[in-house]
Design an enzyme around this catalytic site. Structure first.
Site, PDB file in Angstrom:
ATOM      1  N   GLU A 133      -7.600  -2.942   4.945  1.00 52.49           N
ATOM      2  CA  GLU A 133      -7.454  -2.892   3.697  1.00 52.49           C
ATOM      3  C   GLU A 133      -6.896  -1.683   2.814  1.00 52.49           C
ATOM      4  O   GLU A 133      -6.335  -1.780   1.783  1.00 52.49           O
ATOM      5  CB  GLU A 133      -8.533  -3.855   2.983  1.00 52.49           C
ATOM      6  CG  GLU A 133      -8.710  -5.246   3.535  1.00 52.49           C
ATOM      7  CD  GLU A 133      -7.798  -6.213   2.976  1.00 52.49           C
ATOM      8  OE1 GLU A 133      -6.440  -5.949   2.919  1.00 52.49           O
ATOM      9  OE2 GLU A 133      -7.922  -7.301   2.624  1.00 52.49           O
ATOM     10  N   THR A 186      -1.320  -6.440  -4.391  1.00 54.24           N
ATOM     11  CA  THR A 186      -2.688  -6.189  -4.952  1.00 54.24           C
ATOM     12  C   THR A 186      -3.118  -4.774  -5.420  1.00 54.24           C
ATOM     13  O   THR A 186      -3.878  -4.692  -6.509  1.00 54.24           O
ATOM     14  CB  THR A 186      -3.735  -6.306  -3.334  1.00 54.24           C
ATOM     15  OG1 THR A 186      -3.294  -7.714  -2.932  1.00 54.24           O
ATOM     16  CG2 THR A 186      -5.233  -5.857  -3.734  1.00 54.24           C
TER      17      THR A 186
HETATM   18  N1  HSE Z   1     -11.022  -8.787  -4.300  1.00 50.73           N
HETATM   19  C1  HSE Z   1      -9.733  -8.334  -4.040  1.00 50.73           C
HETATM   20  C2  HSE Z   1      -9.088  -8.036  -5.471  1.00 50.73           C
HETATM   21  C3  HSE Z   1      -9.107  -9.301  -3.235  1.00 50.73           C
HETATM   22  O1  HSE Z   1      -9.270  -9.141  -6.251  1.00 50.73           O
HETATM   23  O2  HSE Z   1      -8.351  -7.155  -5.747  1.00 50.73           O
HETATM   24  C4  HSE Z   1      -7.496  -8.876  -3.012  1.00 50.73           C
HETATM   25  O3  HSE Z   1      -6.879 -10.035  -2.199  1.00 50.73           O
END
Ligand code: HSE
Length: 315
Positions: A133, A186
């Site tokens: 990630e 993201t």
């Molecule tokens: N928790 C992360 C965000 C998840 O909201 O940025 C990304 O899929």
């Protein structure tokens, strides 16, 4: 114990955050998902292929791809000196808010681990995927990768050191997810967030997050519905999501318990107490996107309790 020569694994999509649990809550879905096949080769080291990579614009460099990079680290840590080829079938949309990079990482890690006769537990694989990630979006959050690997509803008590807790899930809970065909990275949806929050908002968010966890343990769907409120992240991210308010009214108007942004968006999710309501919520949200002339696809199902699934295991 015999050694598998080829293992094929399905890595599932996930809904991260679950409204009030930014970076600390997530659950796995039964579809969509990526497929990774790992097989032993006569050479040494890891090789990697993905037919869809070029068209999707994802890296094929094995150090940058979220399937191969964590798998290479796992093989290194296990001291494996043989050769492994990983083939990623990338089915999941990129920048969808459905945990696309996590699905690839989960499938690759579970496949490689099984290929070597499962020296690590599912929980022990999660830190490898968290690093994937970091490669994908610059932040090491576990709320997609943990449920993608271990399944079910997962709480991330801490990311560093990693401390994850599997939560129970009410049997009749159904999820609707609608993915509008808009790409939202993201990295970008994290960059737009304010870096501090008012104390009042933090208190509201803590109350909702704690109550959501309690609701799962108590099988209390009304409490769960009341807890699905995000006063911290959603007000900011919803600004860049077309149709968000209409979709919320549509989902709650047909009886969904709660509604929110799936991960960092643009996908939206609703939780409902029956499949019929979940189907209705999905079609009402889809209509909102149709009115905006945005194509979308919907998925309805229960929470996937198993996480990544071994679909072929050839010895
Ligand atoms: N928790 C992360 C965000 C998840 O909201 O940025 C990304 O899929």
């Amino acid at each position: 114990m015999s050694t598998a020569d080829s293992v094929k694994v399905f890595g599932p999509a996930t809904v991260a955050n679950v409204s009030c649990g930014f970076d600390i809550l997530g659950f796995a879905l039964d579809e969509p998902g990526d497929i990774v096949t790992a097989h032993k080769t006569d050479s040494s080291g890891l090789s990697f292929s993905c037919l869809q990579a070029k068209a999707l614009g994802i890296p094929v460099d094995s150090e940058l791809n979220t399937a191969s990079a964590p798998a290479a680290k796992l093989l290194k840590d296990l001291g494996y000196r043989g050769g492994v080829h990983l083939e990623l079938q990338k089915n999941m949309p990129i920048g969808s808010g459905l945990g696309s990079s996590a699905a690839s990482a989960a499938a690759a890690l579970v496949a490689v681990n099984r290929l070597l006769d499962s020296p690590l537990s599912r929980e022990e694989l999660v830190p490898y995927a968290v690093e994937a990630e970091r490669i994908a979006c610059g932040a090491a959050h576990a709320d997609n990768v943990a449920p993608a690997i271990v399944g079910g509803f997962v709480l991330i008590r801490s990311s560093d050191p990693l401390d994850i807790v599997s939560l129970p899930c009410p049997e009749n809970l159904h999820c609707s997810v609608v993915h509008p065909h808009i790409v939202l990275e993201t990295r970008h949806s994290r960059d737009i967030l304010k870096k501090s929050i008012p104390l009042r908002s933090a208190v509201t968010q803590w109350g909702n997050t704690a109550a959501l966890v309690a609701a799962l343990f108590m099988n209390d769907l009304q409490l769960l519905g009341r807890s699905l409120q995000d006063v911290v992240i959603e007000p900011e991210r919803s600004q860049i999501l077309p149709g968000f308010e209409k979709a919320r009214s549509a989902a709650l108007g047909c009886g969904a318990l709660g509604f929110g942004i799936s991960g960092s968006g643009p996908s939206l999710f609703a939780l409902s107490e029956s499949e019929a309501i979940a189907n209705l919520a999905a079609s009402k949200i889809t209509e909102v996107f149709q009115d905006l002339r945005i194509q979308s696809e919907a998925f309805v199902g229960r929470v996937n309790a198993e996480g990544a699934k071994i679909v072929e295991d050839q010895h």
